[in-house]
Design an enzyme around this catalytic site. Sequence first.
Site, PDB file in Angstrom:
ATOM      1  N   ASP A 161      81.143  20.432  18.797  1.00 22.21           N
ATOM      2  CA  ASP A 161      82.140  21.264  19.553  1.00 22.21           C
ATOM      3  C   ASP A 161      81.757  22.524  20.480  1.00 22.21           C
ATOM      4  OD1 ASP A 161      82.198  24.009  17.886  1.00 22.21           O
ATOM      5  OD2 ASP A 161      81.633  22.376  16.635  1.00 22.21           O
ATOM      6  N   SER A 162      82.399  22.672  21.426  1.00 27.74           N
ATOM      7  CA  SER A 162      82.265  23.866  22.526  1.00 27.74           C
ATOM      8  C   SER A 162      80.894  23.609  22.995  1.00 27.74           C
ATOM      9  CB  SER A 162      82.000  24.967  21.741  1.00 27.74           C
ATOM     10  OG  SER A 162      82.458  26.128  22.705  1.00 27.74           O
ATOM     11  N   ALA A 163      79.978  24.629  22.806  1.00 26.24           N
ATOM     12  CA  ALA A 163      78.427  24.217  23.522  1.00 26.24           C
ATOM     13  C   ALA A 163      77.905  23.112  22.733  1.00 26.24           C
ATOM     14  CB  ALA A 163      77.647  25.603  23.076  1.00 26.24           C
TER      15      ALA A 163
END
Length: 313
Positions: A161-163
Amino acid sequence: MDSSNKTEVIFNFPPFVRVYKDGFIERIHKTEFIPPSFDPSTGVSSKDVIINQETGLSARLYLPKLEKDLLDKLPLLIYIHGGGFCIESAFSPLYHSYLNSLVAEANVVALSVEYRRAPEHFLPIAYDDSWASLQWVTSQSNEEEWLKNYVDFDKVFLAGDSAGANIAHNVVVRAGCEDLNGMKINGLVLVHPLFIGIEPIGAEVTNLNHIRAGKLWSFVCPTSTGADDPFINPDKDPNLSRLGCKRVLVCVAERDQLRDRGWFYYEKLRESGWDGVVEFTEAKGEKHVFHLTNPTSENAADLMKLVVSFLHN
């Protein structure tokens, strides 16, 4: 360095990190670390493993509750946590809880990577650590007990998720360009991926999120060529079409400022000539990583079902 020696701030990026001129690093978002355990609510067991003794790279392995007669071995999910490349941990309560739930729901073995974070370890170290973790899996397939006894190495997935989604994407691109001792990656799950670019797209034209994200990127990857670096802008990567899997699931949230980049990635991957199938899903009314901050919500449950279905399709 003791916080009493703090002087002027040279980099400030709330709620992530603040860096002072004397070298003191303050993580504004504090991360607690908890040990592996048996989770009675899910029946999931976990343990920590060392990937590389020299660098200290480690990971947390998760094993679901097993039926007495396990007829078929289980898929393996390699998970990469988010946090702007500089906060959070595979060993934090947030991700430990999420992996317990995901492993139980999906009935998979999981490896959650504790990559080294900026600014103590600037990028591309997190990419290299995650790649090393994937290589470790191939080297330990007949050595590490949980991998050897319970994993079907024809069913290997990456997710983040995300980075962490950014890192997972880049690891799978690398897997399409380099050999993994014959191991193939079946699929990739990107949840609210952190991508940017010099040219604003969609809502970025007015919310200027790409400028703020670009500031973070320049800090965590000081050797980067900028916001169109292929690591952070897949559209500029000549190897995008070599993505080393056949299935991708892109998940975005309607109120996430990274939403349009997720859609842009989905479109560009479809147009790249990559020989695979990419799916797209959007959670209406939700913000960035809502499934972690509000895991009992209806939308979080729906997202969990989508990911579980993807891992077993």
